[in-house]
Design a protein around this motif. Structure first.
Motif, PDB file in Angstrom:
ATOM      1  N   UNK A 170       0.825  -1.197   0.000  1.00  0.00           N
ATOM      2  CA  UNK A 170       0.000   0.000   0.000  1.00  0.00           C
ATOM      3  C   UNK A 170       0.858   1.244   0.000  1.00  0.00           C
ATOM      4  N   UNK A 171       0.345   2.300  -0.635  1.00  0.00           N
ATOM      5  CA  UNK A 171       1.043   3.593  -0.704  1.00  0.00           C
ATOM      6  C   UNK A 171      -0.006   4.677  -0.512  1.00  0.00           C
ATOM      7  N   UNK A 172       0.200   5.580   0.465  1.00  0.00           N
ATOM      8  CA  UNK A 172      -0.804   6.617   0.712  1.00  0.00           C
ATOM      9  C   UNK A 172      -0.185   7.771   1.500  1.00  0.00           C
ATOM     10  N   UNK A 173      -0.899   8.911   1.462  1.00  0.00           N
ATOM     11  CA  UNK A 173      -0.489  10.080   2.243  1.00  0.00           C
ATOM     12  C   UNK A 173      -1.446  10.231   3.425  1.00  0.00           C
ATOM     13  N   UNK A 174      -0.913  10.635   4.577  1.00  0.00           N
ATOM     14  CA  UNK A 174      -1.717  10.765   5.790  1.00  0.00           C
ATOM     15  C   UNK A 174      -1.432  12.085   6.490  1.00  0.00           C
ATOM     16  N   UNK A 175      -2.474  12.677   7.069  1.00  0.00           N
ATOM     17  CA  UNK A 175      -2.309  13.882   7.852  1.00  0.00           C
ATOM     18  C   UNK A 175      -1.693  13.573   9.211  1.00  0.00           C
ATOM     19  N   UNK A 176      -1.200  14.599   9.881  1.00  0.00           N
ATOM     20  CA  UNK A 176      -0.517  14.435  11.166  1.00  0.00           C
ATOM     21  C   UNK A 176      -1.397  13.763  12.209  1.00  0.00           C
ATOM     22  N   UNK A 177      -2.686  14.045  12.167  1.00  0.00           N
ATOM     23  CA  UNK A 177      -3.591  13.505  13.182  1.00  0.00           C
ATOM     24  C   UNK A 177      -4.478  12.377  12.662  1.00  0.00           C
ATOM     25  N   UNK A 178      -4.084  11.771  11.554  1.00  0.00           N
ATOM     26  CA  UNK A 178      -4.855  10.646  11.007  1.00  0.00           C
ATOM     27  C   UNK A 178      -3.926   9.500  10.606  1.00  0.00           C
ATOM     28  N   UNK A 179      -2.898   9.288  11.401  1.00  0.00           N
ATOM     29  CA  UNK A 179      -1.910   8.272  11.075  1.00  0.00           C
ATOM     30  C   UNK A 179      -2.489   6.864  11.241  1.00  0.00           C
ATOM     31  N   UNK A 180      -2.123   5.931  10.358  1.00  0.00           N
ATOM     32  CA  UNK A 180      -2.595   4.544  10.474  1.00  0.00           C
ATOM     33  C   UNK A 180      -1.763   3.796  11.508  1.00  0.00           C
ATOM     34  N   UNK A 181      -2.026   2.523  11.650  1.00  0.00           N
ATOM     35  CA  UNK A 181      -1.232   1.686  12.559  1.00  0.00           C
ATOM     36  C   UNK A 181       0.201   1.594  12.032  1.00  0.00           C
ATOM     37  N   UNK A 182       1.153   2.044  12.843  1.00  0.00           N
ATOM     38  CA  UNK A 182       2.534   2.154  12.382  1.00  0.00           C
ATOM     39  C   UNK A 182       3.372   0.939  12.768  1.00  0.00           C
ATOM     40  N   UNK A 183       4.371   0.653  11.941  1.00  0.00           N
ATOM     41  CA  UNK A 183       5.377  -0.362  12.246  1.00  0.00           C
ATOM     42  C   UNK A 183       6.361   0.266  13.225  1.00  0.00           C
ATOM     43  N   UNK A 184       6.186  -0.021  14.507  1.00  0.00           N
ATOM     44  CA  UNK A 184       6.910   0.684  15.559  1.00  0.00           C
ATOM     45  C   UNK A 184       8.423   0.510  15.480  1.00  0.00           C
ATOM     46  N   UNK A 185       8.890  -0.616  14.994  1.00  0.00           N
ATOM     47  CA  UNK A 185      10.339  -0.812  14.898  1.00  0.00           C
ATOM     48  C   UNK A 185      10.947   0.078  13.824  1.00  0.00           C
ATOM     49  N   UNK A 186      10.127   0.470  12.849  1.00  0.00           N
ATOM     50  CA  UNK A 186      10.623   1.319  11.759  1.00  0.00           C
ATOM     51  C   UNK A 186      10.448   2.806  12.083  1.00  0.00           C
TER      52      UNK A 186
END
Length: 209
Positions: A170-186
């Protein structure tokens, strides 16, 4: 000692044992010392396997091929923001999102790595503009079996189009307050929001640990 503190301490000790073993293997001339350093390396991998979610085979890949004086690995992330939204890619491995990037390759500069990773993981062609931050994963990210310095490089799109890569779904742009579930190690939410803040102030010097 608190459970998490105890876990982190054991992981720190395992990393130090691994570092001693790797450096010893690089410089020892004695066959018996070499055997002892190999035993230390095996012990460090066993300890890491107890306190991380990384499979033993992957731990072996991470460290068995490492030679010479033990130093942190280098992780490079490309930071692209358009219309107050940041470019993220979804990692196939766990289905979570991250800034495009990865380990530094031999014979390529940090800027070249950033351009390469953004192109391969998102489909966009970019040029690098400036270094935003150098962060120590030991201080900011969840416990990991390796010690790494994370370089965040501001990039600007020059061409291409959104396209999934070999390692991304997947490839997408996100706003500062609408971040998806992040890969915490990255990358963590705090790191992503730091990138937004740094780019709002072009005169601010890079952040570093």
């Amino acid at each position: 000692m608190h459970t998490m503190e105890a876990t982190l301490k054991w992981l720190d000790w395992a990393k130090q044992i691994q570092g001693i073993a790797q450096t010893g293997l690089a410089y020892t001339k004695d066959v018996y010392d070499k055997e002892r350093y190999e035993q230390l390396r095996a012990l460090s991998l066993e300890i890491m396997g107890q306190y991380t979610d990384v499979e033993s085979s992957k731990l072996l890949d991470l460290f068995a091929g490492e030679y010479g004086y033990a130093t942190p690995k280098v992780d490079i992330r490309g930071v692209v923001i358009q219309d107050d939204r940041i470019l993220l890619v979804r990692e196939k491995e766990e289905g979570e999102w991250s800034l495009p990037g990865g380990w530094a390759d031999l014979l390529l500069s940090p800027s070249e790595i950033a351009v390469k990773e953004v192109r391969e993981e998102s489909g966009y062609e970019v040029k690098t503009l400036r270094l935003l931050a150098v962060l120590d994963n030991h201080k900011h990210n969840p416990p990991a079996p390796y010690h790494a310095y994370k370089l965040f490089i501001h990039c600007e799109i020059t061409g291409g189009k959104a396209q999934e890569g070999v390692e991304t779904s997947g490839v997408a742009f996100f706003g500062k307050n609408e971040l998806p579930r992040l890969s915490q190690s990255r990358n963590t939410e705090e790191q992503i929001k730091l990138m937004f803040d740094l780019l709002k102030n072009p005169q601010r010097i890079p952040v570093f640990d």
